[in-house]
Design a protein around this motif. Structure first.
Motif, PDB file in Angstrom:
ATOM      1  N   ILE A 164       0.889  -1.174   0.000  1.00  0.00           N
ATOM      2  CA  ILE A 164       0.000   0.000   0.000  1.00  0.00           C
ATOM      3  C   ILE A 164       0.920   1.215   0.000  1.00  0.00           C
ATOM      4  O   ILE A 164       1.721   1.386   0.929  1.00  0.00           O
ATOM      5  N   PRO A 166       2.125   5.447  -1.336  1.00  0.00           N
ATOM      6  CA  PRO A 166       1.633   6.831  -1.471  1.00  0.00           C
ATOM      7  C   PRO A 166       1.808   7.394  -2.882  1.00  0.00           C
ATOM      8  O   PRO A 166       2.186   6.686  -3.813  1.00  0.00           O
ATOM      9  N   ASN A 168       3.780  10.183  -3.823  1.00  0.00           N
ATOM     10  CA  ASN A 168       4.885  11.106  -4.135  1.00  0.00           C
ATOM     11  C   ASN A 168       5.785  10.637  -5.281  1.00  0.00           C
ATOM     12  O   ASN A 168       6.348  11.451  -5.997  1.00  0.00           O
ATOM     13  N   GLY A 226      -7.737   2.638  -5.750  1.00  0.00           N
ATOM     14  CA  GLY A 226      -8.802   2.975  -4.802  1.00  0.00           C
ATOM     15  C   GLY A 226      -8.242   3.824  -3.681  1.00  0.00           C
ATOM     16  O   GLY A 226      -7.029   4.042  -3.596  1.00  0.00           O
ATOM     17  N   ALA A 227      -9.133   4.269  -2.816  1.00  0.00           N
ATOM     18  CA  ALA A 227      -8.709   5.099  -1.686  1.00  0.00           C
ATOM     19  C   ALA A 227      -8.554   4.216  -0.442  1.00  0.00           C
ATOM     20  O   ALA A 227      -8.270   3.024  -0.553  1.00  0.00           O
ATOM     21  N   GLY A 228      -8.776   4.824   0.726  1.00  0.00           N
ATOM     22  CA  GLY A 228      -8.542   4.106   1.988  1.00  0.00           C
ATOM     23  C   GLY A 228      -9.332   2.811   2.110  1.00  0.00           C
ATOM     24  O   GLY A 228      -8.818   1.813   2.616  1.00  0.00           O
ATOM     25  N   GLY A 231      -7.627   0.031   0.378  1.00  0.00           N
ATOM     26  CA  GLY A 231      -6.444  -0.363   1.156  1.00  0.00           C
ATOM     27  C   GLY A 231      -6.829  -1.174   2.383  1.00  0.00           C
ATOM     28  O   GLY A 231      -6.222  -2.209   2.684  1.00  0.00           O
ATOM     29  N   ILE A 245       3.712   2.025   2.889  1.00  0.00           N
ATOM     30  CA  ILE A 245       4.501   3.255   2.765  1.00  0.00           C
ATOM     31  C   ILE A 245       3.503   4.399   2.842  1.00  0.00           C
ATOM     32  O   ILE A 245       2.612   4.501   1.980  1.00  0.00           O
ATOM     33  N   GLY A 246       3.617   5.223   3.849  1.00  0.00           N
ATOM     34  CA  GLY A 246       2.660   6.319   3.972  1.00  0.00           C
ATOM     35  C   GLY A 246       2.824   7.034   5.295  1.00  0.00           C
ATOM     36  O   GLY A 246       3.885   6.984   5.930  1.00  0.00           O
ATOM     37  N   ILE A 254      -3.292   0.640   9.761  1.00  0.00           N
ATOM     38  CA  ILE A 254      -2.948  -0.632   9.105  1.00  0.00           C
ATOM     39  C   ILE A 254      -2.559  -1.667  10.173  1.00  0.00           C
ATOM     40  O   ILE A 254      -2.960  -2.834  10.095  1.00  0.00           O
ATOM     41  N   LEU A 269       7.303   4.957   7.109  1.00  0.00           N
ATOM     42  CA  LEU A 269       6.433   6.094   7.424  1.00  0.00           C
ATOM     43  C   LEU A 269       7.135   7.432   7.207  1.00  0.00           C
ATOM     44  O   LEU A 269       8.156   7.503   6.529  1.00  0.00           O
ATOM     45  N   GLY A 270       6.589   8.449   7.806  1.00  0.00           N
ATOM     46  CA  GLY A 270       7.074   9.801   7.539  1.00  0.00           C
ATOM     47  C   GLY A 270       8.388  10.137   8.230  1.00  0.00           C
ATOM     48  O   GLY A 270       8.963   9.332   8.961  1.00  0.00           O
ATOM     49  N   PHE A 402       6.156  17.641   4.445  1.00  0.00           N
ATOM     50  CA  PHE A 402       6.053  16.927   3.170  1.00  0.00           C
ATOM     51  C   PHE A 402       5.766  17.924   2.044  1.00  0.00           C
ATOM     52  O   PHE A 402       4.870  17.756   1.228  1.00  0.00           O
ATOM     53  N   LEU A 428      13.784   8.916  10.457  1.00  0.00           N
ATOM     54  CA  LEU A 428      13.952   8.224   9.174  1.00  0.00           C
ATOM     55  C   LEU A 428      15.420   8.284   8.736  1.00  0.00           C
ATOM     56  O   LEU A 428      16.177   7.350   8.946  1.00  0.00           O
TER      57      LEU A 428
END
Ligand code: NAD
Length: 544
Positions: A164, A166, A168, A226-228, A231, A245-246, A254, A269-270, A402, A428
């Motif tokens: 799943i 993102p 970017n 699709g959206a959430g 997922g 990844i999100g 999740i 993650l972020g 972001f 990160l």
């Protein structure tokens, strides 16, 4: 599973996903299906609509993937390599088409599409092709205290892996995620972000062609748009592993979902990466690394250097250089290669996050040395921005932007730099800029992050031999390197006879002298020194 429904730009996009080797796939679009509107964020142009895959269709996709995986799991490493080589060849041959698609769906520049997406995917595919077998083939290990046995680890595919991802890096997030689980013998279902669903059909067609070139089912890798809700359905669908990844917020959701089925997860993650400029730094090098770290892909990078931590003796000189360079960056609609330095913010939602955090900081006393507010007119354009005088009370000091915002903090020394660098919930990546190698290593060792680049920005990702991942709220588990491959396997322990016969000690019935003998054996095996071992041996052979 995706088929854009309005007139798409290229013929390739229309033919994707409709048929696989003569067998019609379950249609993604059924009457009443939710439609995802695809918009070019730089121009506001509506590209078309893509049907969202419903939770029921997700179940069907996983069932098909499970069937396809049976054949794929039996493939040789050579066959898997050939499929990935085919994919790599297609990427090289169709580079411009891929770049055009991601520029349209994400609003990024052509250069970022080429270097941040195509090149990164090529590096990943090449590395997996060249190194996959080495890290995934069975491995002999010692037999410990069982000299009559032989130990081996088999890296067995897990089954169906869900990714799943993102928005970017629309291309890189898909292909960079697929390569490792595929090489490890798994089928893969990928759910890209709804924001960039426009590109999915083209990407699915590349995957289909590569798999079918070696006679494998295109169901082995399926993109479900699709959206959430799509997922969330994938999380519940009984897959064997989830790569997410999100954002940290959705990462928690999740994990809550995967806890119900005890499905293991990798969380990417972020971040809020620190970038320390030491007082001995080469300021030109620091400048270029900082511009790249903050403004590549308009800062929409998990590894964006959001916090520049600059030591007092070079603070003013650095501010002068970086402000001039930032103000000179060209921003607008990327109409072709070389037309812009930076592009658009990919989603209206992200634009809102950036504006909210910047406004909060400005209201609380931060100063904008460049940028600071969205550009008027069509398109999601927030300019490259520099904020100084940021205090811990401002949300922007702690929360991920972001987006194209460089925060610059002044610190007195190394100790203060490290304390500030480690002061957020994220961990990160991180950067240290210094001319002194030992100092760089000393600082790197104290940073709470999944990776550190000395004299560079987030480049760890490009070295495929290195694991990539975060600590703290930035996640866990690795994406690249050996660990990133083996993450999609079960390391199965195999113990077998060393010689052509079995030696099976009789355990039952327990006899009176067994306890003493076992004690002697333990001392013989683990005792230190010849004298102790000799005593243990005597005890072992003494008639009871
Ligand atoms: P996001 O969390 O909003 O969405 C990521 C994906 O999750 C999307 O495909 C989305 O549709 C899906 N999703 C949303 N809700 C879900 C749910 N309830 N169940 C299942 N799936 C769901 O993130 P985003 O805005 O698309 O991307 C930005 C974030 O991603 C940033 O925080 C960035 O740092 C992070 N990121 C991390 C890495 C990394 O490698 N660490 C790389 C790129 C981006």
């Amino acid at each position: 599973m995706t088929e854009p429904v309005s007139a798409p730009k290229t013929a390739t996009q229309t033919k994707a996903n409709i048929k696989t080797k003569g067998k019609a796939r379950a249609p993604a679009a059924t009457t009443g299906a939710e439609m995802l509107s695809c918009i070019n964020p730089a121009t506001g142009e509506v590209l078309g609509q893509v049907p969202a895959v419903s939770p029921e269709q997700v179940q069907l996709a996983v069932a098909r993937a499970r069937l396809a995986q049976k054949a794929w799991a039996c493939s040789s490493f050579a066959q898997r390599r050939r499929v990935l080589e085919h994919l790599l060849r297609s990427v090289l041959e169709r580079t411009d088409e891929i770049c055009e698609s991601v520029v349209q769906s994400s609003g990024k520049t052509w250069e970022n599409a080429l270097l941040g997406e195509v090149m990164t995917v090529c590096a990943k595919l090449r590395w997996v092709i060249d190194n996959g077998e080495r890290h995934l083939k069975s491995e002999k290990v010692g037999s410990g205290i069982l000299p009559h046995k032989r130990g081996r680890i088999d890296y067995v595919p897990l089954g169906v892996v869900a990714c799943i991802v993102p928005w970017n890096y629309p291309f890189q997030n898909i292909f960079g995620s697929v390569a490792a689980p595929l090489m490890a013998g798994n089928a893969v279902i990928i759910k890209p972000s709804e924001a960039v669903a426009w590109s999915s059909a083209l990407f699915q067609s590349l995957l289909d062609e590569a798999l079918q070139s070696e006679g494998f089912s295109a169901d082995t890798v399926q993109i479900v748009d699709g959206a959430g809700a799509t997922g969330a359905a994938l999380v519940r669908a009984g897959v064997q592993k989830i790569l997410f990844i999100g954002s940290a917020g959705n990462g928690r959701r999740i994990i809550e979902g995967s806890a119900q089925t005890l499905t293991p997860v990798i969380m990417e993650l972020g971040g809020k990466d620190p970038f320390i400029v030491c007082d001995d730094a080469d300021l030109d090098q620091a400048l270029h690394a900082a511009l790249g770290g903050c403004f590549i892909n308009l800062g929409q990078n998990c590894v964006a250097s959001e916090r520049l931590i600059v030591q007092a003796p070079v603070y003013d000189a650095f501010i002068e250089k970086v402000t001039a360079a930032t103000r000179a960056l060209r921003q607008g609609v990327p109409t072709g290669p070389g037309t812009q330095d930076v592009g658009a913010v990919c989603t209206a939602q992200q634009m809102q996050v950036i504006e909210t955090l910047v406004n909060d900081a400005l209201e609380k006393g931060a100063r904008a040395l460049a940028g600071g507010k969205r550009l008027p007119g069509q398109g999601n354009f927030f300019p490259p921005t520099i904020l100084v005088d940021v205090t811990p009370q401002m949300r922007i000091a702690r929360e991920e932007v972001f987006g194209p915002v460089m925060l610059i903090f002044k610190v007195a020394d190394d100790a203060e730099a490290i304390a500030l660098a480690n002061s957020t919930e994220f961990g990160l990546q991180a950067s240290v800029i210094t001319r002194d190698r030992a100092r760089g290593q000393r600082l790197a060792a104290q940073l709470e992050s999944g990776g550190v680049c000395i004299n560079d920005f987030g480049m760890c990702y490009l070295n495929q031999d290195l694991p990539f991942g975060g600590v703290k709220a930035s996640g866990f588990g690795a994406m690249n390197g050996r660990d990133g491959l083996r993450a999609y396997t079960c390391a199965r322990a195999v113990l077998e006879d060393r010689f052509g016969f079995s030696v099976l000690p009789k355990i039952y019935p327990v006899k009176p002298g067994d306890y003493a003998k076992a004690k002697g054996m333990i001392r013989l095996l683990f005792g230190r020194g010849l004298a102790q071992k000799a005593r243990a041996l005597r005890q072992l052979i003494k008639p009871q």
